[in-house]
Write a protein that holds these residues in place. Structure first.
Motif, PDB file in Angstrom:
ATOM      1  N   TYR A  17       0.857  -1.187   0.000  1.00  0.00           N
ATOM      2  CA  TYR A  17       0.000   0.000   0.000  1.00  0.00           C
ATOM      3  C   TYR A  17       0.890   1.233   0.000  1.00  0.00           C
ATOM      4  O   TYR A  17       2.019   1.190   0.485  1.00  0.00           O
ATOM      5  CB  TYR A  17      -0.895   0.028   1.246  1.00  0.00           C
ATOM      6  CG  TYR A  17      -1.924  -1.069   1.271  1.00  0.00           C
ATOM      7  CD1 TYR A  17      -3.168  -0.892   0.679  1.00  0.00           C
ATOM      8  CD2 TYR A  17      -1.651  -2.287   1.874  1.00  0.00           C
ATOM      9  CE1 TYR A  17      -4.113  -1.902   0.688  1.00  0.00           C
ATOM     10  CE2 TYR A  17      -2.589  -3.300   1.893  1.00  0.00           C
ATOM     11  CZ  TYR A  17      -3.814  -3.105   1.303  1.00  0.00           C
ATOM     12  OH  TYR A  17      -4.752  -4.104   1.311  1.00  0.00           O
ATOM     13  N   ASN A  43      -4.581   4.111  -2.685  1.00  0.00           N
ATOM     14  CA  ASN A  43      -4.034   2.801  -2.344  1.00  0.00           C
ATOM     15  C   ASN A  43      -3.694   2.818  -0.853  1.00  0.00           C
ATOM     16  O   ASN A  43      -2.542   2.902  -0.449  1.00  0.00           O
ATOM     17  CB  ASN A  43      -2.803   2.499  -3.201  1.00  0.00           C
ATOM     18  CG  ASN A  43      -2.304   1.090  -2.998  1.00  0.00           C
ATOM     19  OD1 ASN A  43      -3.046   0.199  -2.580  1.00  0.00           O
ATOM     20  ND2 ASN A  43      -1.040   0.879  -3.293  1.00  0.00           N
ATOM     21  N   ALA A  45      -4.622   1.328   3.163  1.00  0.00           N
ATOM     22  CA  ALA A  45      -5.207   0.317   4.045  1.00  0.00           C
ATOM     23  C   ALA A  45      -5.496   0.972   5.387  1.00  0.00           C
ATOM     24  O   ALA A  45      -4.651   1.680   5.938  1.00  0.00           O
ATOM     25  CB  ALA A  45      -4.245  -0.845   4.241  1.00  0.00           C
TER      26      ALA A  45
END
Length: 126
Positions: A17, A43, A45
């Motif tokens: 990520y 992108n 998390a």
């Protein structure tokens, strides 16, 4: 409120990520949101051991206010309050933000002094 299916997807974790945020409470989710909205970073998390927006965000103890004592801070807190006011429309999701009052009780002479100081600082900051 009814939750759209897109909120409950469970994708497999990616190998990497651009950003990993630990904590899916108010601050972590806001960080992810503004990274995407303002910087195009998607992108991301968000890791949370409980439920998203849990903690104080899901309880009656959350107080979102712009009444802080330092002149230098008043503007940024007022800006943050305005972001909350428009967030449900921006997300197209009912975040259940509801502006109410707050009641502070003074239990000692020092509490009274602190309360007067807070009131006067808020008055001076408009």
């Amino acid at each position: 409120p009814e939750h759209p299916d897109r909120l409950w997807r469970t994708p497999e974790p990616k190998r990497s990520y651009d950003v990993v945020i630990v904590g899916g409470g108010g601050h972590g989710l806001a960080t992810a949101h503004y990274l995407a909205r303002n910087h195009g970073i998607t992108n991301v998390a968000v890791l949370e051991k409980g439920w998203l927006a849990g903690g104080n965000m899901a309880r009656n103890t959350t107080i979102i206010r712009s009444n802080y004592l330092l002149d230098e801070s008043a503007g940024i807190y007022e800006h943050a309050l305005k972001l909350w006011e428009g967030l449900a429309d921006e997300l197209d999701y009912p975040i259940l933000f509801s502006q109410r009052g707050v009641l502070n009780l003074a239990h000692s002479l020092q509490d009274v002094r602190d309360s007067v100081r807070r009131v006067e600082a808020n008055r001076l900051n408009g």
